[in-house]
Design an enzyme around this catalytic site. Structure first.
Site, PDB file in Angstrom:
ATOM      1  N   HIS A 245      17.037  21.423 -36.591  1.00 23.45           N
ATOM      2  CA  HIS A 245      18.118  21.379 -37.633  1.00 23.45           C
ATOM      3  C   HIS A 245      18.324  22.838 -38.184  1.00 23.45           C
ATOM      4  CE1 HIS A 245      18.152  17.219 -37.433  1.00 23.45           C
ATOM      5  NE2 HIS A 245      17.138  17.053 -37.891  1.00 23.45           N
TER       6      HIS A 245
ATOM      7  N   HIS B 138      10.913  19.561 -33.819  1.00 18.41           N
ATOM      8  CA  HIS B 138      10.403  18.036 -34.220  1.00 18.41           C
ATOM      9  C   HIS B 138      10.880  16.939 -33.534  1.00 18.41           C
ATOM     10  CE1 HIS B 138      14.047  18.468 -36.739  1.00 18.41           C
ATOM     11  NE2 HIS B 138      13.969  17.042 -36.663  1.00 18.41           N
TER      12      HIS B 138
ATOM     13  N   ARG C 205      19.802  19.159 -30.179  1.00 19.12           N
ATOM     14  CA  ARG C 205      19.030  18.640 -29.290  1.00 19.12           C
ATOM     15  C   ARG C 205      18.430  19.617 -28.085  1.00 19.12           C
ATOM     16  NH1 ARG C 205      22.072  14.767 -27.438  1.00 19.12           N
ATOM     17  NH2 ARG C 205      22.015  13.292 -29.500  1.00 19.12           N
TER      18      ARG C 205
END
Length: 326
Positions: free
Chosen positions: A100, A175, A195
């Site tokens: 993110h 993550h 992604r």
């Protein structure tokens, strides 16, 4: 008189989800699976529903549109929406490896805040693991190459998890939640995800799910990340409390009740309770109400003293610092 607001979560049926949120937490959805339940959400992609009080049936965005954001407290002065998003997540399969952006990048590229988050492991199968940052410093060139040749997991820090553990995920940290993990997530109010690896899976349309490699190359921290601090448990009258995290974006504790515990909601911030186990009674100046596993309760700023009596565990989330506005 200020009253607690009970909320109904918004369910998401992502392909990696299971059904524990339906079977164990009482979440309701017409979908075949429930991957996530957005328990405190006021976002364009989903907003919690009020299920108590005179405004029952409104979603939280409609409530904000009608009354403004004063109920969030003075630390949220100037906020146009609820600054955090709180979820329950049931990963039956591995989630994609993702990252993110921070606030500056996300606002410029996506028009919303970045996403720093934390995970509290509610339950997991033996040997369940997550990915959390890189296991050594990596160049951007190697990062891009490993995405291309699908060897990315070789440079990631894989951690086997146990119930009760916390993982703090600052923006920019690679993550992924692994299969067999059920967790609570507290995060900034953002749904921006880049992604980078998805195990070749296809969506409901039969197509490979899109990757966001160029943006991930822009925002990923390729230095090793310090382990999350696991704070000690403190005894309090009627139970225990353990600090989970207190960062610029939220502060959360996990509380275990085995009697009667007492807290107070001042003018600075709301409290949000997410009940993870057991049942109890919530008492405020407005009266009493039963709470049980899966309940989501917003206590508006200025509510004052509240007590929880029973045998239960809940996460309480607050805004202990003034929100940084864009």
């Amino acid at each position: 008189m200020i009253e607690p607001i009970f909320l109904q979560g918004i369910c998401k049926d992502y392909l990696w989800g299971g059904n524990r949120l339906r079977e164990e937490f009482g979440k309701v959805s017409d979908a075949d699976k429930i991957a996530e339940s957005w328990e405190l959400a006021c976002h364009k992609d989903g907003s919690s529903i009020l299920r108590s009080g005179a405004d029952a049936g409104l979603d939280l965005q409609e409530y904000v549109d009608r009354y403004g954001t004063a109920f969030l407290g003075t630390n949220c002065a100037g906020c146009e929406t609820v600054p955090v998003l709180i979820k329950l997540i049931d990963a039956k399969q591995d989630l994609s490896i993702q990252v993110h952006p921070d606030d500056a990048y996300a606002m410029a590229a996506e028009g919303e805040p970045g996403k720093t988050e934390m995970w509290y492991i509610v339950d997991c199968t033996p040997g369940a693991a997550l990915y959390y940052g890189v296991n050594r410093e990596v160049s951007k060139e190697e990062f891009a190459r490993r995405i291309e040749n699908q060897s990315l997991t070789e440079i990631l820090n894989r951690v086997e998890v146990k119930p009760g553990e916390l993982y703090f995920i600052p923006s920019g940290t690679l993550h992924a939640i692994g299969a067999g993990i059920l967790l609570a997530e507290i995060q900034q109010n953002s749904n921006t995800t880049y992604r980078v690896y998805d195990y070749g899976r296809r969506g409901a349309d039969g197509k490979l799910r899109p990757l966001h490699v160029e943006k991930a190359l822009d925002v990923t921290n390729l230095r090793t990340t310090a382990p999350t601090v696991q704070y000690p448990t403190q005894n309090i009258p009627g139970g225990t409390v353990r600090k989970l995290e207190a960062c610029d974006y939220f502060a959360s504790d996990v509380v275990n009740v085995s009697g009667t515990t007492a807290f107070s909601v001042g003018e600075e911030t709301f409290h949000h309770l997410l009940v993870l186990t057991g049942e109890g009674v919530l008492k405020t100046a407005a009266g009493t109400a039963k709470i049980s596993k899966g309940d989501s309760v917003l206590l508006p700023a200025g509510l004052g003293k509240y007590e929880v009596t029973g045998n239960c565990q809940f996460i309480v989330t607050r805004m202990d610092k003034p929100v940084r506005l864009k």
